[in-house]
Design an enzyme around this catalytic site. Structure first.
Site, short mmCIF file in Angstrom:
data_model
loop_
_atom_site.label_atom_id
_atom_site.label_comp_id
_atom_site.label_asym_id
_atom_site.label_seq_id
_atom_site.Cartn_x
_atom_site.Cartn_y
_atom_site.Cartn_z
N SER A 1 0.86 -1.19 0.00
CA SER A 1 0.00 0.00 0.00
C SER A 1 0.89 1.23 0.00
O SER A 1 2.08 1.17 0.34
CB SER A 1 -0.88 -0.01 1.26
OG SER A 1 -1.53 1.23 1.45
N TYR B 1 -3.69 -0.64 10.04
CA TYR B 1 -3.50 -0.84 8.60
C TYR B 1 -2.10 -0.41 8.18
O TYR B 1 -1.40 -1.14 7.46
CB TYR B 1 -4.56 -0.06 7.82
CG TYR B 1 -4.56 -0.31 6.34
CD1 TYR B 1 -5.23 -1.41 5.80
CD2 TYR B 1 -3.87 0.53 5.46
CE1 TYR B 1 -5.23 -1.65 4.44
CE2 TYR B 1 -3.86 0.29 4.10
CZ TYR B 1 -4.54 -0.80 3.59
OH TYR B 1 -4.53 -1.04 2.23
#
Length: 254
Positions: A146, A159
């Site tokens: 990510s 996350y």
């Protein structure tokens, strides 16, 4: 020669999170390049649609399921996938989840669920199928990282932690397994229009801020990952190892 470099004929791939969004697009792309694909979803039948699309393209496809927030279900998913095809040449660890809370108020259960899904399952599936790839002396593992593998984000500490760790795990496995002819890399998508980013899309101010920074002047769509996943799954990337490939419309360059 170019066609052979990118061809996935006679290869079998396992893609987690293949029921929709980025995972579905990557599973279909691998099939378009010639692979048979095991499509994994979180619930029974959730990846059936993707498997059906792939079968209509003339490729073999199977649908398996498992809640990756449960270590026992991760193990069962691996065994079910292995029963579909004894040789899995490509593992795409794509499934992930996100929970948004201020860091000082972050629920323990949410933290553990995100870490188990986004990080632990990636390692356990890589260990399971990586051992088999080592025996065959070949294989490809593609993880989904990510942009938050590089930055901290806001109200998503679990996350961000998990995606930083996925980048590190990718490099750690590459260091050990490159000599075994196994390439381990990751794709770091930028801002894509998916379920995981719906909260950002719904926030008009934040959506405008993000959009203004993307040189391509648009958010990504799942199909924008097709070329990257085919490249990292094919012979074209045989000397690429431990790399985090950003597919972000130029976000990281600005």
């Amino acid at each position: 020669m170019i066609e052979k470099l990118f061809s996935l004929e006679e290869k079998t791939a396992l893609v987690t999170g293949a029921s929709r969004g980025l995972g579905q697009a990557m599973a279909i792309a691998l099939a378009d390049a010639g692979a048979n694909v095991i499509c994994a979803g979180s619930r029974p039948g959730s990846a059936d649609e993707t498997a059906g699309i792939i079968e209509k393209k003339g490729r073999k496809s199977w649908s398996v399921f498992g809640d990756l927030s449960s270590s026992s279900e991760v193990e069962k998913l691996a065994e079910d996938a292995n029963s579909c095809s004894r040789t899995i040449d490509i593992l795409v660890n794509n499934a992930g989840t996100i929970e948004r809370f201020p860091a000082a108020e972050y629920p323990t259960e949410a933290w553990e669920r995100v870490i188990q899904t986004n990080l632990n399952s990636v390692y356990f599936l890589s260990r399971y199928f990586g051992a088999k790839m080592i025996e065959r002396k070949q294989g490809k593992i593609v993880n989904t990282a990510s942009l938050l593998s590089f930055s901290g984000g806001i109200t998503v500490p679990s996350y961000a932690a998990s995606k930083h760790a996925v980048a590190g795990l990718t490099k750690a496995l590459a260091n050990e397994w490159a000599v075994k002819n196994i390439q381990v890399n990751a794709i770091a998508p930028g801002y894509f229009k998916t379920d995981n980013t719906q909260a950002l899309q719904n926030n008009k101010e934040r959506f405008a801020e993000i959009s203004a920074r993307i040189p391509a002047s648009r958010w990504g769509i799942p199909e924008d990952l097709s070329g990257a996943v085919i490249f990292l799954s094919s012979k074209a990337s045989d000397y690429v190892n431990g790399h985090i490939l950003t597919v972000d419309g130029g976000w990281m360059a600005r």
